[in-house]
Each structure stands twice: as structure tokens, then as C-alpha cells.
Design a protein around this motif. Sequence first.
Motif, PDB file in Angstrom:
ATOM      1  N   ALA A 129       1.281  -0.961   0.119  1.00  0.00           N
ATOM      2  CA  ALA A 129       0.173  -0.399  -0.185  1.00  0.00           C
ATOM      3  C   ALA A 129       1.148   1.711  -0.059  1.00  0.00           C
ATOM      4  CB  ALA A 129      -0.999   0.130   1.400  1.00  0.00           C
ATOM      5  N   ILE A 130       1.581   1.233   0.801  1.00  0.00           N
ATOM      6  CA  ILE A 130       2.635   2.571   1.223  1.00  0.00           C
ATOM      7  C   ILE A 130       3.091   3.013  -0.173  1.00  0.00           C
ATOM      8  CG2 ILE A 130       3.745   1.842   2.280  1.00  0.00           C
ATOM      9  CD1 ILE A 130       3.715   5.148   2.228  1.00  0.00           C
ATOM     10  N   ILE A 131       4.083   1.763  -0.817  1.00  0.00           N
ATOM     11  CA  ILE A 131       4.909   1.866  -2.217  1.00  0.00           C
ATOM     12  C   ILE A 131       4.658   2.193  -3.276  1.00  0.00           C
ATOM     13  CG2 ILE A 131       5.735   0.628  -4.163  1.00  0.00           C
ATOM     14  CD1 ILE A 131       7.949  -1.085  -1.591  1.00  0.00           C
ATOM     15  N   VAL A 132       2.950   1.930  -3.729  1.00  0.00           N
ATOM     16  CA  VAL A 132       1.766   2.006  -4.704  1.00  0.00           C
ATOM     17  C   VAL A 132       1.453   3.811  -4.477  1.00  0.00           C
ATOM     18  CG1 VAL A 132      -0.081   1.864  -5.597  1.00  0.00           C
ATOM     19  CG2 VAL A 132       0.676   0.157  -4.545  1.00  0.00           C
ATOM     20  N   VAL A 133       2.198   4.539  -2.754  1.00  0.00           N
ATOM     21  CA  VAL A 133       1.563   5.693  -3.180  1.00  0.00           C
ATOM     22  C   VAL A 133       2.754   6.084  -2.576  1.00  0.00           C
ATOM     23  CG1 VAL A 133       1.420   7.165  -1.317  1.00  0.00           C
ATOM     24  CG2 VAL A 133      -0.837   5.267  -1.181  1.00  0.00           C
ATOM     25  N   GLY A 134       4.223   5.454  -2.674  1.00  0.00           N
ATOM     26  CA  GLY A 134       5.251   6.512  -2.867  1.00  0.00           C
ATOM     27  C   GLY A 134       5.489   6.613  -4.837  1.00  0.00           C
ATOM     28  N   THR A 135       4.747   5.430  -5.023  1.00  0.00           N
ATOM     29  CA  THR A 135       5.565   5.414  -6.656  1.00  0.00           C
ATOM     30  C   THR A 135       4.728   6.291  -7.122  1.00  0.00           C
ATOM     31  OG1 THR A 135       5.993   3.065  -6.084  1.00  0.00           O
ATOM     32  CG2 THR A 135       5.367   3.606  -8.493  1.00  0.00           C
ATOM     33  N   LEU A 136       2.798   6.251  -6.991  1.00  0.00           N
ATOM     34  CA  LEU A 136       2.293   6.893  -8.215  1.00  0.00           C
ATOM     35  C   LEU A 136       2.685   8.210  -7.262  1.00  0.00           C
ATOM     36  CD1 LEU A 136      -0.900   5.177  -7.473  1.00  0.00           C
ATOM     37  CD2 LEU A 136       0.433   5.678  -9.469  1.00  0.00           C
ATOM     38  N   TRP A 137       2.478   9.098  -6.404  1.00  0.00           N
ATOM     39  CA  TRP A 137       3.343  10.372  -5.909  1.00  0.00           C
ATOM     40  C   TRP A 137       4.233  10.704  -6.418  1.00  0.00           C
ATOM     41  CZ3 TRP A 137      -0.275  13.575  -3.462  1.00  0.00           C
ATOM     42  CH2 TRP A 137       0.300  14.788  -2.688  1.00  0.00           C
ATOM     43  N   ALA A 138       5.482   9.738  -6.340  1.00  0.00           N
ATOM     44  CA  ALA A 138       7.067  10.483  -6.956  1.00  0.00           C
ATOM     45  C   ALA A 138       6.505  10.626  -7.893  1.00  0.00           C
ATOM     46  CB  ALA A 138       7.679   9.021  -6.756  1.00  0.00           C
ATOM     47  N   SER A 139       6.046   9.913  -9.118  1.00  0.00           N
ATOM     48  CA  SER A 139       5.531   9.178 -10.292  1.00  0.00           C
ATOM     49  C   SER A 139       5.095  11.098 -10.423  1.00  0.00           C
ATOM     50  CB  SER A 139       5.651   8.708 -11.245  1.00  0.00           C
ATOM     51  OG  SER A 139       6.043   6.892 -10.266  1.00  0.00           O
ATOM     52  N   ALA A 140       4.398  11.036 -10.111  1.00  0.00           N
ATOM     53  CA  ALA A 140       3.369  12.446 -10.759  1.00  0.00           C
ATOM     54  C   ALA A 140       4.426  13.886 -10.527  1.00  0.00           C
ATOM     55  CB  ALA A 140       2.315  12.430  -9.560  1.00  0.00           C
ATOM     56  N   ALA A 141       5.177  14.068  -9.433  1.00  0.00           N
ATOM     57  CA  ALA A 141       5.525  15.031  -8.918  1.00  0.00           C
ATOM     58  C   ALA A 141       6.592  15.214  -9.902  1.00  0.00           C
ATOM     59  CB  ALA A 141       6.542  15.076  -7.462  1.00  0.00           C
ATOM     60  N   MET A 142       7.016  13.893 -10.329  1.00  0.00           N
ATOM     61  CA  MET A 142       8.044  14.181 -11.731  1.00  0.00           C
ATOM     62  C   MET A 142       7.917  15.239 -12.618  1.00  0.00           C
ATOM     63  SD  MET A 142      10.914  11.093 -11.427  1.00  0.00           S
ATOM     64  CE  MET A 142      11.980  11.717 -12.123  1.00  0.00           C
ATOM     65  N   THR A 143       6.485  14.782 -12.917  1.00  0.00           N
ATOM     66  CA  THR A 143       5.487  14.708 -14.581  1.00  0.00           C
ATOM     67  C   THR A 143       5.103  16.145 -13.859  1.00  0.00           C
ATOM     68  OG1 THR A 143       5.192  12.911 -14.591  1.00  0.00           O
ATOM     69  CG2 THR A 143       3.844  14.925 -15.745  1.00  0.00           C
ATOM     70  N   VAL A 144       5.000  16.548 -13.263  1.00  0.00           N
ATOM     71  CA  VAL A 144       4.343  17.559 -12.822  1.00  0.00           C
ATOM     72  C   VAL A 144       5.931  19.271 -12.613  1.00  0.00           C
ATOM     73  CG1 VAL A 144       3.291  19.708 -10.903  1.00  0.00           C
ATOM     74  CG2 VAL A 144       2.740  17.621 -11.494  1.00  0.00           C
ATOM     75  N   THR A 145       6.666  19.026 -12.502  1.00  0.00           N
ATOM     76  CA  THR A 145       7.932  19.742 -11.695  1.00  0.00           C
ATOM     77  C   THR A 145       8.538  19.792 -13.032  1.00  0.00           C
ATOM     78  OG1 THR A 145       9.594  17.665 -10.770  1.00  0.00           O
ATOM     79  CG2 THR A 145       8.090  19.596 -10.129  1.00  0.00           C
ATOM     80  N   ALA A 146       8.539  19.014 -14.582  1.00  0.00           N
ATOM     81  CA  ALA A 146       9.325  18.347 -15.644  1.00  0.00           C
ATOM     82  C   ALA A 146      10.740  17.639 -15.321  1.00  0.00           C
ATOM     83  CB  ALA A 146       9.678  19.813 -16.133  1.00  0.00           C
ATOM     84  N   ASN A 147      10.665  17.054 -14.591  1.00  0.00           N
ATOM     85  CA  ASN A 147      11.980  15.861 -14.074  1.00  0.00           C
ATOM     86  C   ASN A 147      12.746  16.665 -13.244  1.00  0.00           C
ATOM     87  OD1 ASN A 147      10.561  13.386 -15.158  1.00  0.00           O
ATOM     88  ND2 ASN A 147      11.426  13.437 -17.164  1.00  0.00           N
ATOM     89  N   SER A 148      12.600  17.562 -12.565  1.00  0.00           N
ATOM     90  CA  SER A 148      13.175  18.330 -11.904  1.00  0.00           C
ATOM     91  C   SER A 148      13.528  17.344 -10.301  1.00  0.00           C
ATOM     92  CB  SER A 148      13.176  19.008 -11.738  1.00  0.00           C
ATOM     93  OG  SER A 148      14.279  19.879 -10.349  1.00  0.00           O
ATOM     94  N   THR A 149      14.757  16.598 -10.253  1.00  0.00           N
ATOM     95  CA  THR A 149      15.587  15.951  -9.470  1.00  0.00           C
ATOM     96  C   THR A 149      14.716  17.325  -8.011  1.00  0.00           C
ATOM     97  OG1 THR A 149      16.685  14.567 -10.207  1.00  0.00           O
ATOM     98  CG2 THR A 149      16.670  14.430  -8.092  1.00  0.00           C
ATOM     99  N   LEU A 150      15.319  17.895  -7.598  1.00  0.00           N
ATOM    100  CA  LEU A 150      14.989  18.839  -6.560  1.00  0.00           C
ATOM    101  C   LEU A 150      14.204  19.376  -6.104  1.00  0.00           C
ATOM    102  CD1 LEU A 150      16.752  20.373  -4.356  1.00  0.00           C
ATOM    103  CD2 LEU A 150      16.701  22.604  -5.634  1.00  0.00           C
ATOM    104  N   PHE A 151      12.881  19.097  -6.588  1.00  0.00           N
ATOM    105  CA  PHE A 151      11.481  20.142  -6.990  1.00  0.00           C
ATOM    106  C   PHE A 151      10.978  19.044  -6.511  1.00  0.00           C
ATOM    107  CE2 PHE A 151      13.432  23.714  -8.955  1.00  0.00           C
ATOM    108  CZ  PHE A 151      12.509  24.943  -8.178  1.00  0.00           C
ATOM    109  N   SER A 152      10.776  18.269  -7.220  1.00  0.00           N
ATOM    110  CA  SER A 152      10.650  16.835  -7.293  1.00  0.00           C
ATOM    111  C   SER A 152      10.292  16.028  -5.718  1.00  0.00           C
ATOM    112  CB  SER A 152      10.837  15.797  -8.454  1.00  0.00           C
ATOM    113  OG  SER A 152      10.701  15.827  -9.717  1.00  0.00           O
ATOM    114  N   MET A 153      11.717  16.145  -5.440  1.00  0.00           N
ATOM    115  CA  MET A 153      11.761  15.717  -3.404  1.00  0.00           C
ATOM    116  C   MET A 153      11.567  16.842  -2.439  1.00  0.00           C
ATOM    117  SD  MET A 153      16.002  14.561  -3.289  1.00  0.00           S
ATOM    118  CE  MET A 153      16.675  13.226  -3.625  1.00  0.00           C
TER     119      MET A 153
END
Length: 351
Positions: free
Chosen positions: A54-78
Motif C-alpha cells: 500500500a505505501i509503495i504504491v502511494v510512494g510510486t504514484l506520488w513521486a511519478s506525478a511529482a516528476m511529471t509536474v516538475t519536468a523531471n526536476s530531482t530537487l523540486f520533486s523531492m
Amino acid sequence: MAQSLKAAAAAIAAWALTGWWLQAPLALMAPWTAIALVESTVYRSLRAGFQQLAIIVVGTLWASAAMTVTANSTLFSMLVTLPFMLLIGNYRRLGSQGIYGATTALLIITYGSSTLPDVGHRLLETLIGAAVGIAVNAFILPPVHLRSVRDNLERLARDSGALLADIAEGLREEEALTTAAEWHDRASRLTQKVRALADARQWARESYRFNPGRHLRRAGPPPPSTDEDAVWERISSRLMAVTHTLAAAADSKTQLTTPSPAYLRRYAAVLEQVAIACIANAELFKGLDQPGPVRDRREKALKSVWGNLDSLTRDFEQERGTAAAVGGELLVEAQQLLCELAPETAAARTA
């Protein structure tokens, strides 16, 4: 040691499936998950598996969405992902698996892949690792925790008997109560053993839940009944009361009068027999009664102690003032100890 080797085997098997056979792009997820799910019981493996998925699904989806929104910026995604995932990880129902949401998100962000196929691969790798970890734990020497219950009961009974024997020896000395505070401290530490027994009983119950190998492994004889847990918890409480009374009588600030030396010697005779019964119980818990002398020794001690208790009751009638109050409290606790150790005999005497 067995659990460590099983965790290593689960990790290798998970890597073989994902990294070697499937050629997964981030095969690390599978062995990482497999290691975490080789738990102390099969039940805990299953529970941890659901929590981790459950927590890995949430972490995977959230991190992937963050990278899409931030144009694959590592710093802003974190910045977008880690505070949220760490807060979610503290949710109590996720238990110790909560941290895997943040670490999974961190792996995905630093790896730099957020496309739909990549997300699917991460989830598949996690699912394979979870399945391998749970399967290895369930079908290869599945853990069964039965011996610890017997060991904890044996330790509690033996320590109780040793304390009673030391009190009996001390009460026969000229300065009978000089170590009463130490006795009380030792009685207080018995509560730790009571908690350890409760934990061991919980482990034993969990060992049987969803465990396919519980009838195949040789785990030794079943643990004693849960009724024994309650008996020895009450006995430890009685010892706390006895030692508290003796320590209070020894403390000059309480202004209590110590019972007469004759009374204390008679009381020592009672405690000595109770100590013998407790130590015999410890040996019975450990399974040392093959020929039967241990049980005979226990029954003999419990039979003779009632006569000493009757003599102690007659001696109590000679005590006066606060000495009578102290002696009466000690007498009541001794009777309660005997009622716990030999309930049938106590019931027959009061009938």
C-alpha cells in the motif's frame, strides 16, 4: 540464523526473477521488498506485505506525478514528495512499513523515470518481491515460537522460588529485615518477566496464524495453558505485597513494629515450602518430570506447608499493636500464595 539465511535466499530469488529473467529496469525493488517481508512469523509477513504494498504504491504514484509536474526536476520533486510521504509514513496502521513510501519515492526520483510503463514496472517488481518474501517465509522452515512461552514461565517460577527462599533465609537471621528493600526490588523486577511472558504468548499465537508448516515442523510440546500466565502474574503481585510489607516494617519512618522473631521464623518456614513448590513448578514447565519425583516434591511441599500455616495463625494471636497489623498482612498474603499454587487444597480446607 535461519531467518537471516531465508531473507538472503528470498532476495536472491527475487533478483533472479526480476533482474535476470524479466530484465526489469529497476530490479532492486524486488529483493529489497523480499528481505523486508521475511518476518518473525508468517502472519507478520502477510500483514507487513499488505502494508508495504500500500505505501509503495502511494510512494510510486506520488513521486511519478511529482516528476511529471516538475519536468523531471530531482530537487523540486523531492520538495514536493518527501515531506508528504514522511508524514504519511507515520500513520500507525502502516507500522514499521511506513518508511518505505518515502524511500521508494526517493529511488524513483533519483532514478529519473516517471512514464506509465516505468510506474508499472516498479509496482510489478514490488509485487514479485513481496510474493517471494512471503512464500519463502511461509514454506521454508516457517517460524514457530512455542519454546519461548515455556522458557518464560520456567524463568518466572524459578525466580519467584529463589526470591522466596532468600526471604525465608533472611527472616531466620538476627537482623531479619536488613535486606527487605532489596527483596522488594527483586519482586518489582518480576513484573518485567510477566510482561516478557505476555509477549512470548503473543508470539506463540501469531506463529500458528496462516502458517502452513505448523503441523510439519517439530516445535516440541505445546506450551502450558494460558491459565498459568494468570496464576504467575498473581503470584508476582503477592510477592510484591509481601516484600512491600517487610520493607515498610524495616523502614524506621513508617513507625511499624516488626513481628516477633518467633513469628518471623515460622513465616520463614511457610515461605521455604512455597519456594520449593515454585522451583518444582519451574522444573515441570521445563519438562524435567520424566520419572515423576519433581511433581512428588511439589505435592509434598504444598501438603506440609498448610500445617506450618496453621501454626503461624496461632502465633499471630500472640502479636499485639502494629506488629499484629504487619503480621496479619503477611499471613493473608501467604494464604493467597498457597491458594494460587494449590487452589484445590485451599478450596477443600474452606469447604
